[in-house]
Design a protein around this motif. Structure first.
Motif, PDB file in Angstrom:
ATOM      1  N   ALA A   1       0.848  -1.201   0.000  1.00 62.19           N
ATOM      2  CA  ALA A   1       0.000   0.000   0.000  1.00 62.19           C
ATOM      3  C   ALA A   1       0.881   1.247   0.000  1.00 62.19           C
ATOM      4  CB  ALA A   1      -0.911  -0.009   1.231  1.00 62.19           C
ATOM      5  N   TRP A   2       1.909   1.234   0.835  1.00 65.38           N
ATOM      6  CA  TRP A   2       2.813   2.393   0.922  1.00 65.38           C
ATOM      7  C   TRP A   2       3.553   2.574  -0.410  1.00 65.38           C
ATOM      8  CZ3 TRP A   2       3.601   6.697   3.357  1.00 65.38           C
ATOM      9  CH2 TRP A   2       4.853   7.287   3.375  1.00 65.38           C
ATOM     10  N   SER A   3       4.038   1.463  -0.977  1.00 65.93           N
ATOM     11  CA  SER A   3       4.749   1.531  -2.249  1.00 65.93           C
ATOM     12  C   SER A   3       3.859   2.110  -3.340  1.00 65.93           C
ATOM     13  CB  SER A   3       5.149   0.139  -2.712  1.00 65.93           C
ATOM     14  OG  SER A   3       6.333  -0.211  -2.147  1.00 65.93           O
ATOM     15  N   HIS A   4       2.628   1.643  -3.349  1.00 63.07           N
ATOM     16  CA  HIS A   4       1.695   2.095  -4.378  1.00 63.07           C
ATOM     17  C   HIS A   4       1.451   3.592  -4.251  1.00 63.07           C
ATOM     18  CE1 HIS A   4      -2.178   2.872  -6.281  1.00 63.07           C
ATOM     19  NE2 HIS A   4      -1.829   1.905  -7.120  1.00 63.07           N
TER      20      HIS A   4
ATOM     21  N   VAL B   1      10.764   3.369   4.615  1.00 58.61           N
ATOM     22  CA  VAL B   1       9.609   2.811   5.328  1.00 58.61           C
ATOM     23  C   VAL B   1       9.517   1.304   5.061  1.00 58.61           C
ATOM     24  CG1 VAL B   1       7.084   2.868   5.522  1.00 58.61           C
ATOM     25  CG2 VAL B   1       8.376   4.998   5.405  1.00 58.61           C
ATOM     26  N   LEU B   2       9.826   0.892   3.829  1.00 55.83           N
ATOM     27  CA  LEU B   2       9.792  -0.544   3.527  1.00 55.83           C
ATOM     28  C   LEU B   2      10.835  -1.289   4.362  1.00 55.83           C
ATOM     29  CD1 LEU B   2       9.278  -0.742  -0.338  1.00 55.83           C
ATOM     30  CD2 LEU B   2       7.597  -0.958   1.493  1.00 55.83           C
ATOM     31  N   ARG B   3      11.991  -0.691   4.504  1.00 51.51           N
ATOM     32  CA  ARG B   3      13.030  -1.354   5.315  1.00 51.51           C
ATOM     33  C   ARG B   3      12.548  -1.487   6.749  1.00 51.51           C
ATOM     34  NH1 ARG B   3      16.741   1.228   1.991  1.00 51.51           N
ATOM     35  NH2 ARG B   3      16.935   3.069   3.275  1.00 51.51           N
ATOM     36  N   ALA B   4      11.880  -0.442   7.249  1.00 54.53           N
ATOM     37  CA  ALA B   4      11.368  -0.504   8.623  1.00 54.53           C
ATOM     38  C   ALA B   4      10.276  -1.574   8.730  1.00 54.53           C
ATOM     39  CB  ALA B   4      10.828   0.856   9.043  1.00 54.53           C
ATOM     40  N   LEU B   5       9.437  -1.667   7.689  1.00 50.97           N
ATOM     41  CA  LEU B   5       8.344  -2.649   7.715  1.00 50.97           C
ATOM     42  C   LEU B   5       8.882  -4.076   7.654  1.00 50.97           C
ATOM     43  CD1 LEU B   5       5.639  -1.238   5.301  1.00 50.97           C
ATOM     44  CD2 LEU B   5       5.228  -2.079   7.605  1.00 50.97           C
ATOM     45  N   LEU B   6       9.900  -4.267   6.812  1.00 55.82           N
ATOM     46  CA  LEU B   6      10.417  -5.622   6.603  1.00 55.82           C
ATOM     47  C   LEU B   6      11.547  -5.960   7.567  1.00 55.82           C
ATOM     48  CD1 LEU B   6      10.492  -5.657   2.707  1.00 55.82           C
ATOM     49  CD2 LEU B   6       8.683  -6.461   4.216  1.00 55.82           C
TER      50      LEU B   6
END
Ligand code: PEP
Ligand code: MG
Length: 847
Positions: free
Chosen positions: A373-376, A407-412
């Motif tokens: 969702a964030w990426s999109h 943010v993706l790094r934080a999520l993953l």
């Protein structure tokens, strides 16, 4: 039977209630923002008055809105005028989108800080989307935390906002920001708008953007010089409009400074030559090394049927983590890195952007995983920015991409551990500012990007770090295998991908040669610098702290020529006391071994303000209470500083310097004060007392001042401003505020002559001292000390050693009769070229 339309609001704080019409802010007391209650708090944590969702959380942390089960939007605003604290003293304990329970702690705040800096601590709780709600007061006296205060019943005719009933104001402005409304100017507008209650929108080319959203503003594609319309709706619409017009029409100084320095004019040309890729120079330099790839994150496949609540929570935590990390980077930036600070501030604002978050949350609500969702949401906005046809805005897409990755790094849960070969040339589609901060901790020789532009934030950061960087090289770059030996000649805009062993060896020699010149200059920097005819010129450093002093000593500083002591006083809630000041000054003396340290007394006012020392508003702050004048208005502040300075040891190494002196009596009075304080403290040794020559009056009175001063140091930054009547921070006049103006040179000469009559020495601590073109001029006019930025010590010392003081005297006398700063500069260039043309001089320069 429960009534779903009715909720109870409980006291969010303990403390006496204040009638709403007595809250000292007309926005609240007039009821225009809604009806409710006000409490003068006695505790420091704001609690949820009911269960609900956090639908608004001010980035400055001083206010939030909860949406209750019956649709009522409950605005909780701590204190009056607290937005101006810009987040200091407020720690939100929840995030936007959180579901909270009644009594859950929402925001912790520093009561002392708010009480000292704001009009009032009185906190309001209002229904901001009335009038569709009926309010019944259940308790009107002193509130205890959690006690029922208000009953709020939906009457069925809720409106979203009262904007329609508010006044509105509209006006036009022309965009002065370099490159138009990209991230940093958009962040500035957003911050300005946040200071008002009114809602503000910007209209351009028949489209509108809410000023609360950076991406929406950037998405309008407003270029430099374009005319925009601003529309403000709300109780303070006129004031908001005026402030926003000013913000649109005024390019900031740091923005001006962030403009790329003139770079070699190289356009990307077709990559005709085999083994050669062409690009655009974003940071000059020559480097060679093995290719290392830096790639983005790839997301795991998404089932599309995730639990929205869990995913909202995951995104909130990731956003909070990134926000925290950016905030930490921001706090740890060394002074003087305004460009980097502005970039990080824009990133913080983007993380709260309603358009981005709204889009991401909408996808999450339909079952999409938080990462997707964030990426999109980011990809959509990147496409908008790239489609606008404005290269500067297209480059801002890179900032969004950076936030996407963080943010993706934080999520993953990925923490980046880079494994790079030594002296690598890092290659990527497009690097981000945080990539660069990460790379700066590794041994990297250069940067090369398939995309990007010379005005991107990454380019600004690369230049600041002296890392050669090429951008817009094209996709062919990404086809090169890792480990390929590369030659990056950023000066010429070329990347050699098939360099022969012979070519590599030749470049290695050139790189080595450049490095050696710098190293030789640095190594020789530990020795003092004399001109060829034996005149000693002290090359000292300008610093703001003991750490910077230690670095300056390592670079070869003969002393500290200017410690700007005000940096100890700014960015903090209270003034440092005598003991803290004493130990800070002592630490600088200790860091400098046996070398002298000039400590300038506090120079605030003008462009430097102290939160805890509000000064009266001035029509012309730089002509008002600043420098030593402040010490006359608030003598206790100056006495405290002088006492601290008198107690450092050894006093012989400590020199006290007074800023903004304009007449002899000021100096005499301070010398008397210093003597009196020393007697009170029983101190017999006495620091030397010097004067900054930074207003024309002081230069004209130099001979008289020299009777009472031990030394002078010329502040060319202010001396230019006050001599040329040009604001030193005026972006439009920046090129003309040139201290090499012949009028300035005449004042410098006058100062040196006046000092010489009484056997005093003269230094220069303004920026002119760091300008290599000016070194022969200053030496020629009789300056004995140059206080420069630490990395330049080696270069300036090397330059001094190749000069002949008597030739410099003749040269500088000739400049006094020239007609403009430009003419002086040209003469200086000719003089430098002549020195280079003489082999002996050129050889000496490299020693
Ligand atoms: C100057 O004015 O040149 C100077 C060194 O002081 P500041 O830049 O701190 O005003
Ligand atoms: Mg100054």
């Amino acid at each position: 039977m429960p009534n779903n339309n009715k909720i109870i609001l409980h006291a969010p704080l303990a403390g006496p209630q204040v009638p709403l019409d007595q809250v000292p802010d007309p926005v609240f007391s007039s009821g225009t923002l809604g009806d409710g209650v006000a409490i003068d708090p006695v505790n420091d944590v704001l609690h949820a008055p009911c269960a609900g969702e956090v639908v608004q959380l001010a980035r400055t942390g001083h206010a939030l809105t909860l949406r209750a089960a019956n649709g009522a939007e409950v605005l909780l605003h701590i204190g009056v005028d607290t937005v101006q604290l810009q987040g200091r003293g407020f720690s939100p304990l929840v995030a936007l989108g959180d579901q909270v329970t009644q009594d859950q702690p929402l925001i912790r705040f520093d009561m002392d800080l708010v009480a000292q800096h704001c009009v009032s601590l009185v906190t309001v709780m209002l229904i901001s989307n009335g009038p569709g709600f009926g309010l019944k007061r259940l308790e009107t006296r002193c509130a205890q935390l959690g006690v029922a205060l208000l009953e709020v019943e939906a009457t069925g005719n809720t409106v979203q906002a009262q904007a329609a009933s508010h006044e509105s104001a509209r006006g036009h402005a022309r965009v002065a920001h370099h490159g138009g409304l990209h991230a940093r100017p958009a962040a500035l507008l957003r911050q300005t708008a946040q200071g008002f209650q009114s809602q503000a929108v910007l209209r351009f080319a028949e489209r509108e953007a809410d000023l609360g959203s950076l991406v929406a503003v950037m998405g309008l594609g407003v270029g430099e010089g374009a005319e925009v319309e601003l529309i403000c709706r709300g109780p303070d619409s006129q004031a908001a409009l005026q402030a926003l017009i000013a913000a649109v029409q005024t390019a900031s100084v740091s923005e001006h400074a962030a403009k790329p320095a003139p770079l070699p004019a190289i356009k990307p040309s077709p990559n005709a030559e085999p083994g050669m890729l062409n690009g655009v120079c974003a940071a000059p330099g020559l480097a060679l090394g093995p290719l290392a790839r830096l790639d983005g994150i790839s997301l795991p496949a998404d089932s599309g049927d995730n639990d929205p609540a869990e995913q909202h929570q995951a995104l909130n935590s990731a956003l909070a983590e990134v926000r925290h990390a950016i905030d930490r980077d921001w706090r740890h930036l060394p002074r003087g890195q305004e460009d980097a600070a502005a970039i990080l501030e824009a990133h913080l604002a983007l993380l709260d952007d309603p358009a981005l978050l709204g889009d991401a949350r909408q996808h999450i609500a339909s079952g999409v995983a938080a990462g997707h969702a964030w990426s999109h949401a980011i990809d959509t906005q990147c496409q908008v920015l790239r489609s606008l046809g404005n290269p500067l805005l297209a480059e801002r897409a890179n900032d969004l991409y950076d936030l996407q990755q963080r943010v993706l790094r934080a999520l993953l849960g990925e923490t980046r551990q880079l494994r790079l070969p030594p002296s690598a040339i890092v290659v990527a589609h497009e690097l981000t500012p945080s990539d660069l901060l990460l790379l700066a901790r590794h041994d990297v020789a250069g940067l090369c990007m398939a995309a990007g532009g010379a005005t991107s934030h990454v380019a600004i950061l690369a230049r600041a770090r002296g890392l050669p960087c090429l951008v817009a090289v094209g996709e062919a770059l990404l086809e090169l295998p890792a480990g390929t030996p590369l030659v990056l000649d950023a000066d010429q805009g070329r990347l050699e991908t098939q360099a022969t062993a012979q070519r590599l060896a030749e470049v290695q020699r050139q790189v080595q040669q450049r490095r050696e010149i710098r190293q030789r200059q640095q190594a020789a920097a530990q020795a003092s610098a004399r001109t060829r005819d034996g005149q000693l010129i002290e090359v000292a450093a300008n610093v703001a702290s003991a750490e910077e002093a230690a670095q300056a000593l390592a670079e070869g500083a003969d002393g500290i020529g200017l410690l700007r002591s005000e940096f100890l006083f700014i960015d903090r809630p209270t003034a440092p006391d005598e003991a803290e000041q004493r130990s800070a000054y002592q630490a600088v003396l200790d860091a400098m071994a046996e070398r002298p340290v000039i400590i300038r007394t506090i120079d605030v006012g003008g462009d430097k303000q102290l939160d805890y020392l509000p000064l009266p508003a001035e029509a012309n702050p730089v002509l008002g209470l600043r420098g030593i004048r402040l010490g006359q208005m608030r003598p206790e502040l100056l006495d405290q500083q002088l006492r601290a300075l008198l107690q450092v040891s050894p006093q012989q190494r400590c020199r006290i310097m007074l800023p903004m002196v304009t007449e002899v009596d000021e100096l005499v009075a301070i010398r008397q004060r210093l003597d009196r304080l020393a007697d009170e403290l029983g101190v017999t040794a006495r620091a030397e007392l010097g004067v900054m020559i930074e207003v024309p009056a002081a230069a004209l009175l130099a001979e008289r001042l020299a009777e009472h001063a031990d030394f002078f140091s010329i502040g060319t930054n202010d001396l230019s401003q006050y001599t040329l009547a040009m604001d030193r921070d005026h972006a439009g006049l920046a090129a003309r505020v040139d201290a090499l103006h012949p009028a300035l040179l005449r004042l410098i000469e006058l100062t040196c002559q006046g000092a010489a009559k009484h056997d005093r020495w003269v230094g220069v601590c303004g920026a002119l001292a760091s300008d290599p073109l000016a070194t022969p001029v200053l030496v020629g006019l009789g300056v004995a000390e140059l206080s420069v930025s630490a990395p330049q010590i080696g270069e300036i010392k090397a330059l001094v050693r190749q000069l002949d003081a008597s030739a410099c005297r003749r040269f500088s006398q000739g400049l006094l009769g020239l007609s403009s700063a430009a003419a002086v500069r040209q003469a200086c260039r000719d003089f430098a070229a002549l020195a280079h043309a003489q082999p002996a001089a050129a050889a000496a320069l490299q020693q």
